[in-house]
Structures are given as C-alpha cells and as structure tokens.
Design a protein around this motif. Sequence first.
Motif: not given
Length: 307
Positions: A182-186, A221-230
């Motif tokens: 979540e920090d990477w996405e922010l 892996l789930k988070a990485h996939e979500t961030i790519l889509l987002k």
Amino acid sequence: MNERNPGVSVVIPTYNRAHLISRAIQSVLDQTYQDLEIIVVDDGSIDNTGEIIKSFQDTKLKYIRYNKNKGASAARNTGIKAAKGKYIAFQDSDDEWFPDKLERQMEVFGDAPPEVGVVYSGFYRIEADKKIYFPSDRFTQKEGNIHNELLKGNFVGTPTVLIKKECFENTKYFDENLPALEDWELWIEISKHYFFKYINKPLLYSYSTANSVNLNQNNMLKAHETILLKHLDDFNKNKKILSDNYFDLGTGLCSNGDFKTGRNYLIKSIKVYHLNLKTMSTLLLLLFGQSIYFKFRDLSRKTGRRI
C-alpha cells in the motif's frame, strides 16, 4: 489556553506489539527536533500494547484505539486525519529512528522548492544477523520527478518519509483494500503531483519480523496485480517497465505453483515488449516442465540471480 499546532505529526500504527512499541515511541521522543506530536493508533491489539503506550507520561503522545483490527492502512489513515502538523512522518511499531532523523529532513524541506512534497532517506534493514542498506542501486533516480522510477518498484521506505500534509489533499490516502504494498501505491500516486528529495544516508533501523504482512507472498502478488490494474495508464507509457512488472508477477505466480496464471503474465510481458530477454528465457524454460523450472529457480536464489 491556545494550543499551537506542532510542526510534525508522527503516526505509529500498531497491533499486538507490546514487546516492541516502547522502542519505536522512545526513538521518536528522543529526536533532536522536538516540535512534534505522536499519534499511536492501536489497531485492536489483544495483548497489553495499550498499557505500554499509556505508561509514557508525555503530553506529545496521543492514543487512538480501534475495537477491532482494520489493518495498518486504516490505522495510518486515521492518524493522518487526526494530525495537526504541517508535516507527517510514519514510524512502524517495530522500527527505530536515529535521533537526528526529523532534524535532517526538516532542514532539507527548509531549502526545498515548493514542488517538493516528500523527503525520505536511506535505512538499514536488519534481518537476523544481517544489516542491509536500502534503497539499492538498482533504482538510479531517487529524487526529483521519480514517478517513472517508482513504476519499476518501491524504494521509498514508509518509516523514512517526511511528507507535507497537503499531499493527501490530492490523493486517497493509503488504499485500505490492498493486502500489501500500500505504501508503493501511495508513492506512485503522490509522485504524480509532487517531487521527492532523498537523503543518501541511513536515518533508521527497520527490523524484519516473522509476522510482517509483506513477507506473505500471496498478499504481495495480489497487491502487485491490483496496483498494475489501478495505474495501468501510467505503466502503459513505458512498455519495458510494464513488461518487467508482468515478468515479476509471472515468475512470482509460477514460484507459488500457479503456472497457468503465471505463464499468462509472462506471455503478456513478451507481447508488450518483444525484446525482454529474461521473459523469453523463462518461457523457454517452462517448456521443459515445472520440475526443471523449480530447479533453475532454486539455483538462481543460491547464486543471487533472478530467472
């Protein structure tokens, strides 16, 4: 009596860290920069974390407690919204700041142009008997407009940042639906609007603990996939970076035994960037079967190389 707002608000989320939280809080109280408040958000601990926090007799310390566990992102967001400082820092309940961390960062902000929203630093990661310096040299541009560099992966440690509170006016805070990263996405989101400044020296110790959420490979892996889509529009602007992210997802899924989905991501990787040699070699390797793939994976881990 009028209470003046502090210069810095330090947000510490914690959950069942009674044996560690004292060190984290004390390292903030021991800062050479003292114009601060500390907001500890207890994420529904069921041990005696609350008692430890309340034992600190310091007016700088504020304690917020959830009745049930909501996750570190929700706890940090609560702290951000409660913060009165112009700047916000994040401390993890199992980490330890060096005494001059905030002072050095505030000095950098004092000389920085207005487009700088974040000042962060290097840190030592303590893993068993190893002390490893982060961020690595893999990431070449560490300050200024680092948006494209952040798309390659995260190199900004959450406990290292000092950030203008105004940065959150243009963002959605930490994504509470992400199980990790979540920090990477922010940072990806904030880097669209603000520049970053980097202090190239360690200003804290980050301790690796067995129950860290980022040690859960499935969550990663789930988070990485979500961030790519987002943020797909951003990743799409650089086909090589998008291809490398698909490669990381593909090999991660294969290593977890999900070869079907992993292979699909590897195919996506080569489709968006035909010259990705590591993707080509991995796809060729998979032709020889899963057991051969695992043998090469284990060999690459021993040698420190990635397949």
